[in-house]
Design a protein around this motif. Sequence first.
Motif, mmCIF file in Angstrom:
data_model
loop_
_atom_site.group_PDB
_atom_site.id
_atom_site.type_symbol
_atom_site.label_atom_id
_atom_site.label_comp_id
_atom_site.label_asym_id
_atom_site.label_seq_id
_atom_site.Cartn_x
_atom_site.Cartn_y
_atom_site.Cartn_z
ATOM 1 N N ASP A 223 0.837 -1.199 0.000
ATOM 2 C CA ASP A 223 0.000 0.000 0.000
ATOM 3 C C ASP A 223 0.872 1.249 0.000
ATOM 4 O O ASP A 223 1.706 1.436 0.895
ATOM 5 C CB ASP A 223 -0.921 0.013 1.226
ATOM 6 N N TRP A 225 -0.062 4.406 0.405
ATOM 7 C CA TRP A 225 -0.434 5.423 1.378
ATOM 8 C C TRP A 225 -0.160 4.920 2.791
ATOM 9 O O TRP A 225 -0.585 3.837 3.182
ATOM 10 C CB TRP A 225 -1.908 5.801 1.205
ATOM 11 N N GLU A 227 -1.321 5.628 5.622
ATOM 12 C CA GLU A 227 -2.468 5.362 6.490
ATOM 13 C C GLU A 227 -3.028 3.953 6.304
ATOM 14 O O GLU A 227 -3.785 3.467 7.131
ATOM 15 C CB GLU A 227 -3.571 6.398 6.227
ATOM 16 N N GLU A 228 -2.644 3.281 5.218
ATOM 17 C CA GLU A 228 -3.139 1.927 4.944
ATOM 18 C C GLU A 228 -2.117 0.818 5.244
ATOM 19 O O GLU A 228 -2.470 -0.361 5.184
ATOM 20 C CB GLU A 228 -3.561 1.822 3.467
ATOM 21 N N GLN A 339 -4.607 10.545 -0.990
ATOM 22 C CA GLN A 339 -4.691 9.492 0.010
ATOM 23 C C GLN A 339 -6.142 9.093 0.211
ATOM 24 O O GLN A 339 -7.060 9.909 0.103
ATOM 25 C CB GLN A 339 -4.060 9.948 1.320
ATOM 26 N N PRO A 340 -6.393 7.803 0.459
ATOM 27 C CA PRO A 340 -7.768 7.276 0.474
ATOM 28 C C PRO A 340 -8.725 8.029 1.396
ATOM 29 O O PRO A 340 -9.870 8.280 1.022
ATOM 30 C CB PRO A 340 -7.571 5.830 0.936
ATOM 31 N N SER A 341 -8.296 8.405 2.596
ATOM 32 C CA SER A 341 -9.212 9.092 3.504
ATOM 33 C C SER A 341 -9.642 10.434 2.938
ATOM 34 O O SER A 341 -10.806 10.829 3.073
ATOM 35 C CB SER A 341 -8.541 9.296 4.872
ATOM 36 N N ARG A 342 -8.741 11.133 2.281
ATOM 37 C CA ARG A 342 -9.100 12.414 1.675
ATOM 38 C C ARG A 342 -9.988 12.200 0.460
ATOM 39 O O ARG A 342 -10.929 12.957 0.216
ATOM 40 C CB ARG A 342 -7.827 13.163 1.267
ATOM 41 N N GLN A 343 -9.705 11.135 -0.328
ATOM 42 C CA GLN A 343 -10.520 10.841 -1.489
ATOM 43 C C GLN A 343 -11.950 10.552 -1.078
ATOM 44 O O GLN A 343 -12.900 11.004 -1.729
ATOM 45 C CB GLN A 343 -9.947 9.650 -2.256
ATOM 46 N N ARG A 344 -12.107 9.846 0.037
ATOM 47 C CA ARG A 344 -13.473 9.558 0.499
ATOM 48 C C ARG A 344 -14.213 10.828 0.886
ATOM 49 O O ARG A 344 -15.410 10.958 0.615
ATOM 50 C CB ARG A 344 -13.420 8.583 1.687
ATOM 51 N N ARG A 345 -13.517 11.780 1.483
ATOM 52 C CA ARG A 345 -14.163 13.045 1.841
ATOM 53 C C ARG A 345 -14.572 13.800 0.591
ATOM 54 O O ARG A 345 -15.640 14.422 0.532
ATOM 55 C CB ARG A 345 -13.207 13.892 2.688
#
Length: 347
Positions: A223, A225, A227-228, A339-345
């Motif tokens: 991964d 990122w 965070e993952e 990054q995935p958390s930002r993409q989800r937002r």
Amino acid sequence: MPSTAIELDADGVAVRLSSPDKPYFPELGLTKLHVANYVQSVGEGLLAALRNRPTTLERWPGGVQPGATITSRAGRGAAFYQKKAPFSMPEHVQTATVTYPSGRTAQQVMPTCLADLLWLVNLGTLRFHAWPVTAPETELVDQLRLDLDPQPGTGIAEARQVALELRALLAELALESFCKTSGGRGLHVYASVEPIDFIDARHAAIAIGRELARRMPELVTVDWWKEERGERIFVDFNQMARDRLMSSAYSIRPVPEALVSAPLDWDEVAEVDPREFTVATMPARFEQVGDPWEPLYRVSPASLATALDWYARDAAAGQGEMPYPPEYPKMPGEPPRVQPSRQRRID
């Protein structure tokens, strides 16, 4: 007052060393001359790792002082990376042309003899970052390099386990592999490969990393990122991207302990402690056991075709391209660099 310059003999070539008494690792009492003597003592191994390879220089002309910073350009910090060859060079120094991700080309130093190494030490070079190519074919990768990078919560114990499993995996691909300490907490694994372009070499590294993660899901991740990643060993596939380089064998890490990147025999890996390999200890080891990586430079290169088949298989299953380093232009097929958390937002 700076000490008087001296001359060192590099296989019959006189190399000037200025300020030999300048402190380079003050906590250990090591001077610039100590560093030069270290390079002479392991010169055969260091040169084998660099010979005919364009090399980025990590220069610490003031030594490793507390609070020293490193930048990408000279004059901006106490230390800096030098990619382009210096304007003024001795006659024995050769260069090779490389192409950066931007498409720009430049001449980089290409070590070919011990005198080159000592001249670079005089410039303050501690770490040598060689490209995985051999001149004149600087567009074709001939070394697969896999960086096992411990994430927070993991360390050398986990990296050792992963390296041994990686060796077995590479053997299935008919790749004879070689392991070294990174000079830090991680391990590097290399293999000689049939010449291949940079994108395919990186895809092969991604595929091998993914397969390793399937076999050791609790210990390995690819991964990108942070965070993952979790508490696992990250297989940094982007170290195979163009102009993303790893420190060479026998390079000195700019830390107070003066650790070095130590080539290993595989029977040493299970219990290796990277803290044992320093500027002070490596010369005696080299005199006793020589260069464990000497076979790497004469082994027959192997094909990465099977690894590329794995990549194609994974891509067909929805696991294709991965993010490139942030300084790269947008690459074909690359997913968003968010990054995935930002993409989800955002979604």
